[in-house]
Design a protein around this motif. Structure first.
Motif, short mmCIF file in Angstrom:
data_model
loop_
_atom_site.label_atom_id
_atom_site.label_comp_id
_atom_site.label_asym_id
_atom_site.label_seq_id
_atom_site.Cartn_x
_atom_site.Cartn_y
_atom_site.Cartn_z
N PHE A 37 39.82 33.31 32.61
CA PHE A 37 39.06 33.64 33.81
C PHE A 37 39.93 34.46 34.75
O PHE A 37 41.15 34.27 34.81
N ALA A 38 39.30 35.37 35.48
CA ALA A 38 39.99 36.15 36.51
C ALA A 38 39.20 36.02 37.80
O ALA A 38 38.09 36.55 37.91
N ALA A 39 39.74 35.30 38.75
CA ALA A 39 39.13 35.18 40.07
C ALA A 39 39.90 36.09 41.01
O ALA A 39 41.07 35.85 41.28
N GLU A 40 39.26 37.16 41.48
CA GLU A 40 39.94 38.19 42.25
C GLU A 40 39.27 38.39 43.61
O GLU A 40 38.10 38.04 43.80
N THR A 41 40.03 38.98 44.53
CA THR A 41 39.47 39.35 45.84
C THR A 41 39.34 40.86 46.00
O THR A 41 38.73 41.32 46.97
N ASP A 42 39.91 41.63 45.07
CA ASP A 42 39.79 43.09 45.13
C ASP A 42 40.04 43.67 43.74
O ASP A 42 40.68 43.05 42.89
N ASP A 43 39.50 44.87 43.51
CA ASP A 43 39.71 45.62 42.26
C ASP A 43 39.47 44.73 41.04
O ASP A 43 40.31 44.62 40.13
N LEU A 44 38.29 44.09 41.02
CA LEU A 44 37.98 43.04 40.05
C LEU A 44 38.14 43.48 38.61
O LEU A 44 38.89 42.88 37.84
N ILE A 45 37.42 44.53 38.21
CA ILE A 45 37.39 44.92 36.80
C ILE A 45 38.76 45.40 36.33
O ILE A 45 39.22 45.04 35.23
N ASN A 46 39.44 46.19 37.15
CA ASN A 46 40.76 46.70 36.76
C ASN A 46 41.75 45.55 36.57
O ASN A 46 42.50 45.51 35.58
N ASN A 47 41.76 44.61 37.51
CA ASN A 47 42.67 43.47 37.40
C ASN A 47 42.32 42.58 36.20
O ASN A 47 43.21 42.07 35.51
N ALA A 48 41.03 42.43 35.95
CA ALA A 48 40.60 41.61 34.82
C ALA A 48 40.99 42.27 33.49
O ALA A 48 41.41 41.58 32.54
N GLN A 49 40.85 43.59 33.41
CA GLN A 49 41.25 44.29 32.18
C GLN A 49 42.74 44.17 31.92
O GLN A 49 43.17 43.99 30.77
N LYS A 50 43.53 44.25 32.98
CA LYS A 50 44.97 44.08 32.83
C LYS A 50 45.30 42.68 32.30
O LYS A 50 46.16 42.51 31.43
N LYS A 51 44.60 41.70 32.81
CA LYS A 51 44.82 40.31 32.37
C LYS A 51 44.40 40.13 30.92
O LYS A 51 45.08 39.45 30.14
#
Length: 390
Positions: free
Chosen positions: A320-334
């Motif tokens: 899971f990726a719970a983000e506050t900004d740049d959701l898709i980019n951060n999730a792809q990196k993860k």
């Protein structure tokens, strides 16, 4: 799922009859279609009008009513997806066992070629009488599903076995019964909730995770037939007595418990929110205020998702990726860095998403695609996630 299912409800005459009004209400809220048969004894406890009102359907009680067009005790079981009898009294149980068909309910039971589910209720001595125990064993051997009664205070002012299961539990039983078992044979590890890391004897670092997402995934996986191991941080958003659960606190405890189950697991769904940092040197005593600021040295905690991403072979790993900004980019990196198969990403700043709510707005990322989902309940999202394993 109960929605749209045809449930034929048989009500026999016991003090628990009044609780079945609540059961009717709950089944209607779940979207079930009801038809109801009452014995003469049941009508003495609660009027058919009450059941017609709560069930929003016709109630049948007279064996000889309206047979000019249809034979009701034959046609009603044909209509049903399942025949639920609640409460089942000792008398109706005995008739059911020996094929006696002297009223509308028992005749319908004898004519039924669908699954029958019963919720017995009676005095403890009646329940434990050898005749009753033999009758229960007989119908169970015939394939009847029995929702066992509870221990509790009975109408006869005694405490013991024989209390009918609560309506909420009967609805859960039906929900389980109707759920397609498309995860049979799969072992799934689900993690839920936050972890905590000690600052001193009374203080700790944690996060806002409620555990609702993980608990929904674990419960829905159980309903779909999986062998589920739920590893939970210090939260309990709702009861999951049917699921094998172990409680943990720290990241290390969480990792170690997963490790015990991981090698023969088919999937690990990391819905937990492990604490990213911990205090380098936590205190074994309470730190006292002395008029100065307190400086804590925080170090990175063990990265559990990456550890199992490196370790996995045949397992499907979902993070899971719970983000506050740049959701898709951060999730792809993860997704790439942790070597997982899927990332479930949600924006914590969106209304209806994130921690401690019953809904979520998520995107499912794989190495090949991104699926953006509309707002849905965490139960619905749990099933979307579990669909990835089918």
């Amino acid at each position: 799922m109960i929605k749209g299912k045809n449930i034929l409800l048989g009500v026999s005459g016991g003090i628990a009859t009044y609780k079945v009004l609540d059961l009717c209400s709950r089944l209607k809220k779940e979207g079930a279609n009801l038809k109801i048969i009452m014995t003469e004894g049941a009508c003495k406890f609660v009027t058919p009008l009450s059941f017609e009102t709560m069930g929003k359907c016709k109630v049948y009680s007279d064996m000889f009513e309206g047979h000019h067009d249809k034979v009701h005790h034959i046609e009603l079981p044909k209509w049903a997806d399942v025949f639920l009898i609640a409460p089942l009294t000792a008398n109706t149980l005995a008739k059911m066992t020996y094929g006696i068909a002297d009223n509308m309910l028992t005749a319908s039971i004898l004519a039924c070629d669908k699954d029958i589910i019963v919720a017995p209720t009676m005095n403890t001595n009646m329940l434990n009488h050898p005749a009753t125990q033999k009758n229960l064993k007989t119908i169970e051997d015939r394939g009847v599903y029995i929702i066992n009664p509870l221990l509790g205070m009975l109408a006869c002012n005694t405490r013991g076995d024989g209390r009918m299961q609560e309506p909420v539990n009967i609805v859960k039983y039906l929900d389980y019964y109707f759920t397609k078992k498309d995860l049979n044979g799969k072992k799934i590890i689900v993690t839920a909730g936050p972890t905590v890391e000690k600052i001193d004897y009374v203080r700790y670092i944690t996060n806002k995770s409620s555990g609702k997402m993980g608990y929904n995934i674990a419960y829905e996986a159980f309903k779909r037939g999986a062998d589920v191991k739920l590893i939970s941080g210090p939260v309990s958003p709702f009861e999951v007595d049917c699921v094998d659960k172990v409680n943990v606190n720290t990241n290390k405890e969480l990792k170690d418990e997963i490790d015990k189950e991981f090698d023969d697991a088919d999937a690990l769904i990391m819905a937990a929110a492990p604490t990213d940092y911990k205090v380098e040197k936590p205190s074994d005593v309470k730190i006292k205020k002395d008029g100065n600021n307190l400086n804590l040295e925080l170090i990175e905690n063990i990265d559990i998702l990456k550890y199992f991403g490196d370790k996995k072979n045949q397992q499907t790993l979902i993070g899971f990726a719970a983000e506050t900004d740049d959701l898709i980019n951060n999730a792809q990196k993860k997704l790439e860095a942790k070597k997982v198969d899927y990332i479930i990403a949600n924006d914590l700043k969106k209304k209806g998403a994130g921690f401690d709510v019953d809904t979520n707005i998520a995107s499912i990322l794989s190495h090949k695609s991104i699926e953006k989902l509309n707002m849905m309940t965490k139960r619905e999202l749990a099933n979307k996630i579990l669909d990835l394993l089918v």
